[in-house]
Design an enzyme around this catalytic site. Structure first.
Site, PDB file in Angstrom:
ATOM      1  N   GLY A 135      21.119  -1.827  25.116  1.00 37.36           N
ATOM      2  CA  GLY A 135      22.364  -1.504  24.444  1.00 37.36           C
ATOM      3  C   GLY A 135      23.260  -2.723  24.325  1.00 37.36           C
ATOM      4  O   GLY A 135      23.108  -3.704  25.063  1.00 37.36           O
ATOM      5  N   CYS A 136      24.222  -2.652  23.420  1.00 31.46           N
ATOM      6  CA  CYS A 136      25.098  -3.805  23.174  1.00 31.46           C
ATOM      7  C   CYS A 136      25.995  -4.090  24.380  1.00 31.46           C
ATOM      8  O   CYS A 136      26.044  -5.228  24.878  1.00 31.46           O
ATOM      9  CB  CYS A 136      25.921  -3.573  21.913  1.00 31.46           C
ATOM     10  SG  CYS A 136      26.792  -1.984  21.855  1.00 31.46           S
ATOM     11  N   TYR A 137      26.712  -3.069  24.862  1.00 32.78           N
ATOM     12  CA  TYR A 137      27.521  -3.251  26.067  1.00 32.78           C
ATOM     13  C   TYR A 137      26.642  -3.621  27.259  1.00 32.78           C
ATOM     14  O   TYR A 137      27.004  -4.466  28.088  1.00 32.78           O
ATOM     15  CB  TYR A 137      28.268  -1.959  26.406  1.00 32.78           C
ATOM     16  CG  TYR A 137      29.614  -1.778  25.773  1.00 32.78           C
ATOM     17  CD1 TYR A 137      30.606  -2.750  25.887  1.00 32.78           C
ATOM     18  CD2 TYR A 137      29.924  -0.605  25.093  1.00 32.78           C
ATOM     19  CE1 TYR A 137      31.860  -2.557  25.331  1.00 32.78           C
ATOM     20  CE2 TYR A 137      31.176  -0.401  24.532  1.00 32.78           C
ATOM     21  CZ  TYR A 137      32.143  -1.382  24.655  1.00 32.78           C
ATOM     22  OH  TYR A 137      33.386  -1.181  24.104  1.00 32.78           O
ATOM     23  N   ALA A 138      25.478  -2.977  27.355  1.00 32.24           N
ATOM     24  CA  ALA A 138      24.585  -3.237  28.484  1.00 32.24           C
ATOM     25  C   ALA A 138      24.120  -4.684  28.500  1.00 32.24           C
ATOM     26  O   ALA A 138      23.949  -5.288  29.567  1.00 32.24           O
ATOM     27  CB  ALA A 138      23.390  -2.290  28.432  1.00 32.24           C
TER      28      ALA A 138
END
Length: 333
Positions: A135-138
């Site tokens: 994921g992007c935030y991850a």
């Protein structure tokens, strides 16, 4: 006649990430794009929606069986969460050698899928044909935390702010520009999917509080990290610079990075390294473009490695600090 070595199709090509993928793949010297699937754009020329693409492809509506029947060398699933399984099952049954890269969260917790955050997991890649894109935030959280992971005294606390493109193209409060104007919208403040993803990957509990902002693209991730013992700012900077010394897409900078400096770039900037009194707490800030390094660029890194190509093929990166002046933190040691 095409000189491309590998054929590739995209499922879910209408979204922002799908568009970014088409742009990147159009410039790839070893990829031939053979289908792009989108119900909303069915029958329309790809070139009408993406000026970088100059071929004759049109968007198609393809069910899982039709995607598998294409027998592409690579299929990228750029679908909303919860939609990948029928396509994976169809490809497994009909064309198991096909390389699948899943951009949704559906396979990130599946041990049978390689979790592809290259800067942290490339050493575990052994030729897997099923790759889960982080994921992007991850991605931002893990890159901000990893160099200090073994020296932490407690769970990292991460405050995230994303542009509204992260909410996709399906209308919702989180991409409603009228609601976002002059606003910062908190959501899923505990147990966010990316909180669980990072906790699972790093093997430690992580606390994450996401927000959506009025800008279109780009993530700012501020990580509050408590340390087991005092460390100097310079020592911490050296830890980060050493950890990512061989990663051209990771930029270690001195001041806090600004999100408007990372938009439309393929790199991650990590900086600030602001120490609290006593040097047992440090605040680290990471920025990335959620559509690129948070999605499409990372997928291309994974694709290149899986196909035996240079990992950065067709990724136009400039891994250096921005030229615009950034303010130094008044709290930096």
């Amino acid at each position: 006649m095409s000189t491309a070595t590998f054929t590739l199709g995209i499922v879910g090509a209408r979204g922002y990430t799908g568009a970014a993928l088409i742009t990147l793949l159009t410039a790839h010297p070893a990829i031939e794009l053979i289908f792009v699937s989108s119900r909303e754009y069915h029958g329309q020329p790809v070139a009408a929606h993406n000026p970088t693409y100059r071929g004759d492809l049109r968007f198609e509506t393809l069910d899982p069986a039709a995607v598998a029947a294409k027998r592409a060398d690579v299929v990228i699933l750029a679908l909303p969460n919860g939609n990948a399984a029928p396509y994976v099952h169809a490809i497994d049954a009909t064309a198991p050698p096909t390389l699948i890269i899943d951009l949704s969260a559906d396979t990130r917790f599946d041990p049978d899928w390689y979790y592809g955050l290259p800067e942290l997991t490339r050493h575990t890649y052994t030729g897997q044909k099923r790759i889960s894109n982080p994921g992007c935030y991850a991605t931002a959280m893990q890159l901000a935390i990893a160099p200090l992971r073994d020296q932490l005294a407690g769970p990292p606390q991460c405050f995230g702010v994303s542009g509204y493109s992260g909410a996709g193209t399906t209308p919702s409060d989180k991409n409603n520009q009228a609601l976002l104007r002059d606003n910062l919208m908190p959501y899923a403040l505990t147990d966010h999917l990316h909180e669980r993803e990072v906790s699972a990957q790093l093997g430690i509990p992580v606390e994450f509080m996401p927000h959506v902002a009025p800008h279109f693209r780009g993530i700012t991730l501020t990580a509050n990290l408590w340390l087991q013992r005092p460390l100097t700012r310079e020592h911490i900077k050296i830890l980060y610079a050493t950890r990512y010394a061989n990663d051209p897409l990771i930029d270690i900078i001195d001041p806090p990075p600004w999100v408007n400096q990372i938009a439309a770039r393929h790199t991650v900037q990590i900086g600030a390294f602001t120490m609290a009194l006593g040097n047992k707490r440090v605040v680290v800030v990471a920025t990335l473009d959620n559509l690129l390094k948070g999605a499409a660029t990372q997928a291309l890194q994974n694709l290149n490695r899986a196909l035996g190509l240079d990992e950065l093929t067709a990724i136009p990166y400039h891994p250096k600090p921005p030229t615009s002046p950034l303010p130094s933190s008044p709290l930096a040691s």
